[in-house]
Scaffold this motif. Sequence first.
Motif, PDB file in Angstrom:
ATOM      1  N   ASP A  55      25.471  -1.921 -19.678  1.00 60.57           N
ATOM      2  CA  ASP A  55      24.530  -1.832 -18.555  1.00 60.57           C
ATOM      3  C   ASP A  55      24.577  -0.455 -17.896  1.00 60.57           C
ATOM      4  O   ASP A  55      24.650  -0.326 -16.674  1.00 60.57           O
ATOM      5  CB  ASP A  55      24.818  -2.926 -17.518  1.00 60.57           C
ATOM      6  CG  ASP A  55      24.547  -4.319 -18.070  1.00 60.57           C
ATOM      7  OD1 ASP A  55      23.793  -4.413 -19.050  1.00 60.57           O
ATOM      8  OD2 ASP A  55      25.094  -5.288 -17.529  1.00 60.57           O
ATOM      9  N   LEU A  56      24.538   0.580 -18.722  1.00 61.95           N
ATOM     10  CA  LEU A  56      24.524   1.953 -18.233  1.00 61.95           C
ATOM     11  C   LEU A  56      23.112   2.528 -18.345  1.00 61.95           C
ATOM     12  O   LEU A  56      22.232   1.931 -18.959  1.00 61.95           O
ATOM     13  CB  LEU A  56      25.510   2.813 -19.041  1.00 61.95           C
ATOM     14  CG  LEU A  56      26.956   2.310 -19.094  1.00 61.95           C
ATOM     15  CD1 LEU A  56      27.781   3.186 -20.029  1.00 61.95           C
ATOM     16  CD2 LEU A  56      27.574   2.299 -17.704  1.00 61.95           C
ATOM     17  N   LYS A  57      22.906   3.685 -17.753  1.00 61.98           N
ATOM     18  CA  LYS A  57      21.605   4.363 -17.811  1.00 61.98           C
ATOM     19  C   LYS A  57      21.837   5.802 -18.278  1.00 61.98           C
ATOM     20  O   LYS A  57      21.723   6.756 -17.510  1.00 61.98           O
ATOM     21  CB  LYS A  57      20.918   4.329 -16.452  1.00 61.98           C
ATOM     22  CG  LYS A  57      20.612   2.914 -15.967  1.00 61.98           C
ATOM     23  CD  LYS A  57      19.976   2.925 -14.588  1.00 61.98           C
ATOM     24  CE  LYS A  57      19.707   1.501 -14.102  1.00 61.98           C
ATOM     25  NZ  LYS A  57      19.113   1.492 -12.736  1.00 61.98           N
ATOM     26  N   ILE A  58      22.168   5.920 -19.554  1.00 63.24           N
ATOM     27  CA  ILE A  58      22.546   7.210 -20.124  1.00 63.24           C
ATOM     28  C   ILE A  58      21.297   8.032 -20.423  1.00 63.24           C
ATOM     29  O   ILE A  58      20.271   7.504 -20.864  1.00 63.24           O
ATOM     30  CB  ILE A  58      23.371   7.003 -21.406  1.00 63.24           C
ATOM     31  CG1 ILE A  58      24.615   6.165 -21.093  1.00 63.24           C
ATOM     32  CG2 ILE A  58      23.770   8.332 -22.029  1.00 63.24           C
ATOM     33  CD1 ILE A  58      25.397   5.756 -22.311  1.00 63.24           C
ATOM     34  N   SER A  59      21.407   9.323 -20.197  1.00 63.63           N
ATOM     35  CA  SER A  59      20.284  10.219 -20.447  1.00 63.63           C
ATOM     36  C   SER A  59      19.939  10.250 -21.937  1.00 63.63           C
ATOM     37  O   SER A  59      20.819  10.308 -22.795  1.00 63.63           O
ATOM     38  CB  SER A  59      20.633  11.632 -19.973  1.00 63.63           C
ATOM     39  OG  SER A  59      19.669  12.557 -20.422  1.00 63.63           O
ATOM     40  N   ALA A  60      18.644  10.209 -22.232  1.00 65.37           N
ATOM     41  CA  ALA A  60      18.169  10.308 -23.612  1.00 65.37           C
ATOM     42  C   ALA A  60      17.806  11.736 -23.986  1.00 65.37           C
ATOM     43  O   ALA A  60      17.277  11.982 -25.067  1.00 65.37           O
ATOM     44  CB  ALA A  60      16.955   9.397 -23.806  1.00 65.37           C
ATOM     45  N   CYS A  90      21.442   4.205 -25.244  1.00 64.73           N
ATOM     46  CA  CYS A  90      21.411   4.723 -23.867  1.00 64.73           C
ATOM     47  C   CYS A  90      21.715   3.652 -22.827  1.00 64.73           C
ATOM     48  O   CYS A  90      21.472   3.856 -21.633  1.00 64.73           O
ATOM     49  CB  CYS A  90      20.057   5.377 -23.550  1.00 64.73           C
ATOM     50  SG  CYS A  90      19.692   6.808 -24.572  1.00 64.73           S
ATOM     51  N   LYS A  91      22.254   2.506 -23.274  1.00 63.64           N
ATOM     52  CA  LYS A  91      22.582   1.427 -22.344  1.00 63.64           C
ATOM     53  C   LYS A  91      24.057   1.056 -22.369  1.00 63.64           C
ATOM     54  O   LYS A  91      24.554   0.448 -21.428  1.00 63.64           O
ATOM     55  CB  LYS A  91      21.747   0.182 -22.659  1.00 63.64           C
ATOM     56  CG  LYS A  91      20.253   0.375 -22.447  1.00 63.64           C
ATOM     57  CD  LYS A  91      19.499  -0.900 -22.773  1.00 63.64           C
ATOM     58  CE  LYS A  91      17.993  -0.716 -22.574  1.00 63.64           C
ATOM     59  NZ  LYS A  91      17.240  -1.949 -22.919  1.00 63.64           N
TER      60      LYS A  91
END
Length: 447
Positions: free
Chosen positions: A20-25, A336-337
Amino acid sequence: MGCIKLKNIFGEHWKQSYRDLKISAKPTQSCGLASSSKNIAVGFIILFLFFYGGIVSIIDINNYERNPPVYKLLGHTGSILDIDFNGFNENILCSSSDDCSIKIWDISNLESKELNESTFTLQGHRMKVTNLKWNPTVDYALLTTSFDCTAKVWDASNGKEIFSTSICEHPSSCSWTPNGDKILVSTKEANVSLIDPRSGNCCSKFKAHDSNKLTNALWLGGHYGDDHLFTSGFVDNKTRQIRVWDTRKLDKHLISNDIDSSPSPLIPHWDPQIGLIVLASKGDLTVRIFQYIDKELNRAGEFKATGSMKSFCLVPTDICDRTKCELGRFLFNTDCKQINLTSMFIIRRNSATTMNELYGEEYDTARYSVRDWEAGIEKNLGNLTISKSKCTQMIKDKDAGCKFREISKTIQECNAKYGTNFNNPELIPVLEQLKDNITDLIKTIKT
């Protein structure tokens, strides 16, 4: 005692992951992830009203759960391009961005979930800063490369620029030599330069691969690297290739292997203690493992990720479980999650194999200040280094302390008199005596 040749290394995926992360693409030339033995650092992107910028997010490496607590380092106005933890102090890390700046962060006291001010902001590059690398032997010496075709060295303890040199091409990777005196920079045109930043002179420059495509390079230091370099590039538009070079004879490579056909460049990671080279690439599923030992590049194993990798990194080996013959840990992000974790193991088939044979001797480095480094003071002779931090208890003993100081004095005298001229016949009896003194010191410590 050196490490034995390793083969049949395999990967085992962990059931736990950071979810449940919001990693930069945002695509970057670097790995996109960084890890210390305590924390993971990854770039996030925030878009809120009229503010757009990059966030460095810190995650506790031991916190495996859904939506883990994330500490946010705010300040960059562009996407995060590279992150690196300081090897001497894991609470210090640096980050670079599209906004042409480098920020130094101190995360020793993260009481709140956000840190709005960095310790220092390094300004000097005119275009985006693509790569960062801390010096392995000098406290707070930081190497950066940028699309303005320059490489700079900074004193991160006060935020001042020390040296700057032109590369003439867009850089793709950078690294330090094992003793921290020179820098290695590869470019998108497959050229590799070995530069002395203190003098600004380019010691050597060579074409690493035939194709004019992005090339990555690193120095194979430690017990097995000697004066050898490792490069990954392309034969043509798609055929990926790896090579090993001797810095004393750069007119021809020592080893060359074609890997496969793919447009994505391979990014190498090096473990100097057991001579492992881990190769991964963005968009790939396969992680390849080689071992460079006795001047041979042996395929030691491989494993598959759970999906196409977008970012990845190796975890420091000091947290590996040696009782289970764990050689390393690999972090990777596919969607990215979440960040997944894979351990690299080897089966110990022979019970007579000691842990020193499996893991090799501990490789330690000297440590000195930026001021000493600027002045040209070296504290190590080749790959022979003595760590003062690990000898504190030893020096308390009078006999061992005297022997330690005598060895240190001999090394300093050799550096001053002979420099890097190891072919001088006068040096042979000195090194033999130094070897005997170190053996005697080890016996004193054991007793």
